[in-house]
Design a protein around this motif. Structure first.
Motif, PDB file in Angstrom:
ATOM      1  N   LEU A 175      14.120  -0.351 -40.874  1.00 17.66           N
ATOM      2  CA  LEU A 175      14.678  -1.623 -40.088  1.00 17.66           C
ATOM      3  C   LEU A 175      13.614  -2.363 -39.610  1.00 17.66           C
ATOM      4  N   PHE A 176      12.471  -2.323 -40.007  1.00 18.11           N
ATOM      5  CA  PHE A 176      11.232  -2.916 -39.568  1.00 18.11           C
ATOM      6  C   PHE A 176      10.674  -4.048 -40.748  1.00 18.11           C
ATOM      7  N   HIS A 177      10.230  -5.294 -40.409  1.00 15.33           N
ATOM      8  CA  HIS A 177       9.756  -6.056 -41.222  1.00 15.33           C
ATOM      9  C   HIS A 177       8.379  -5.755 -41.564  1.00 15.33           C
ATOM     10  N   GLU A 178       7.957  -6.216 -42.593  1.00 15.89           N
ATOM     11  CA  GLU A 178       6.505  -5.858 -43.207  1.00 15.89           C
ATOM     12  C   GLU A 178       5.520  -6.268 -42.318  1.00 15.89           C
ATOM     13  N   ASP A 179       5.727  -7.383 -41.579  1.00 11.93           N
ATOM     14  CA  ASP A 179       4.908  -8.163 -40.693  1.00 11.93           C
ATOM     15  C   ASP A 179       5.081  -7.847 -39.153  1.00 11.93           C
ATOM     16  N   VAL A 180       5.694  -6.860 -38.934  1.00  9.39           N
ATOM     17  CA  VAL A 180       6.022  -6.191 -37.533  1.00  9.39           C
ATOM     18  C   VAL A 180       4.802  -6.337 -36.507  1.00  9.39           C
ATOM     19  N   ARG A 217      12.650   9.556 -19.055  1.00 10.03           N
ATOM     20  CA  ARG A 217      11.943   8.318 -18.970  1.00 10.03           C
ATOM     21  C   ARG A 217      12.891   7.047 -19.184  1.00 10.03           C
ATOM     22  N   LYS A 218      12.737   6.221 -18.281  1.00 12.94           N
ATOM     23  CA  LYS A 218      13.681   5.032 -18.697  1.00 12.94           C
ATOM     24  C   LYS A 218      12.809   3.719 -19.240  1.00 12.94           C
ATOM     25  N   GLY A 219      13.254   2.920 -19.914  1.00 11.16           N
ATOM     26  CA  GLY A 219      12.452   1.592 -20.395  1.00 11.16           C
ATOM     27  C   GLY A 219      13.429   0.637 -20.914  1.00 11.16           C
ATOM     28  N   VAL A 220      12.732  -0.365 -21.568  1.00 13.00           N
ATOM     29  CA  VAL A 220      13.327  -1.737 -22.210  1.00 13.00           C
ATOM     30  C   VAL A 220      12.541  -2.153 -23.353  1.00 13.00           C
ATOM     31  N   ASP A 221      13.290  -2.240 -24.542  1.00 15.85           N
ATOM     32  CA  ASP A 221      12.430  -3.084 -25.672  1.00 15.85           C
ATOM     33  C   ASP A 221      13.207  -4.225 -25.672  1.00 15.85           C
ATOM     34  N   VAL A 222      12.170  -5.119 -25.838  1.00 16.86           N
ATOM     35  CA  VAL A 222      12.480  -6.559 -26.261  1.00 16.86           C
ATOM     36  C   VAL A 222      12.226  -6.493 -27.769  1.00 16.86           C
ATOM     37  N   ILE A 223      13.265  -6.884 -28.525  1.00 15.27           N
ATOM     38  CA  ILE A 223      13.476  -6.778 -30.061  1.00 15.27           C
ATOM     39  C   ILE A 223      13.843  -8.150 -30.586  1.00 15.27           C
ATOM     40  N   HIS A 224      13.021  -8.709 -31.610  1.00 14.42           N
ATOM     41  CA  HIS A 224      13.127  -9.750 -32.212  1.00 14.42           C
ATOM     42  C   HIS A 224      13.410  -9.451 -33.731  1.00 14.42           C
ATOM     43  N   PHE A 225      14.398 -10.215 -34.232  1.00 16.23           N
ATOM     44  CA  PHE A 225      14.508  -9.932 -35.679  1.00 16.23           C
ATOM     45  C   PHE A 225      14.286 -11.408 -36.660  1.00 16.23           C
TER      46      PHE A 225
END
Length: 138
Positions: free
Chosen positions: A30-35, A103-111
């Motif tokens: 699910l990751f872009h080559e340039d992640v 543990r609790k957290g947040v991901d900021v994800i860009h597509f």
């Protein structure tokens, strides 16, 4: 390639399932080559191959873990997601080794082009063991 809101939500569902099955290859699909990935400590990795190398040892050495989706906000127009999660796993904290930890957290994800191009992770500086909150050993 722009994803619809439903497609983004489906990708995140697949991604979360792959994490919880400890399937690194499926997670990496699910990751872009340039992640660009930045973890909660501020350390970062560029590129899918480098990220796979870093995460391979994490998947091998961190035991049984699972992520629970707490809340997700999707902005289809800009292809961004705010993903709030809860991590349950055996603790590695001194004096609490192998006890169930939260543990609790947040991901900021860009597509970009239908793949995750940026993943920025933020987490609380506390954890929970036996319903008691403790500070992380930073």
């Amino acid at each position: 390639m722009r994803l619809s809101r439903d497609e983004i939500k489906m990708k995140l569902k697949e991604w979360n399932l792959a994490w919880n099955k400890h399937d690194l290859e499926k997670v990496m699909e699910l990751f872009h080559e340039d992640v660009f990935f930045e973890n909660w400590t501020g350390a970062y990795v560029k590129g899918k191959k480098n990220l796979r190398k870093v995460w391979a040892s994490w998947f091998e050495n961190h035991g049984n873990f699972r992520f629970l989706e707490a809340e997700t906000f999707v902005d289809e127009k800009v292809q961004k997601v705010l993903y709030r999660w809860v991590l349950e796993w055996p603790s590695m904290e001194p004096d609490f080794e192998d006890k169930p930890e939260i543990r609790k957290g947040v991901d900021v994800i860009h597509f970009k082009d239908g793949k995750i191009i940026n993943k920025l992770t933020y987490t609380k500086t506390t954890l929970e063991i036996d319903n008691t909150r403790y500070s992380l050993h930073l």
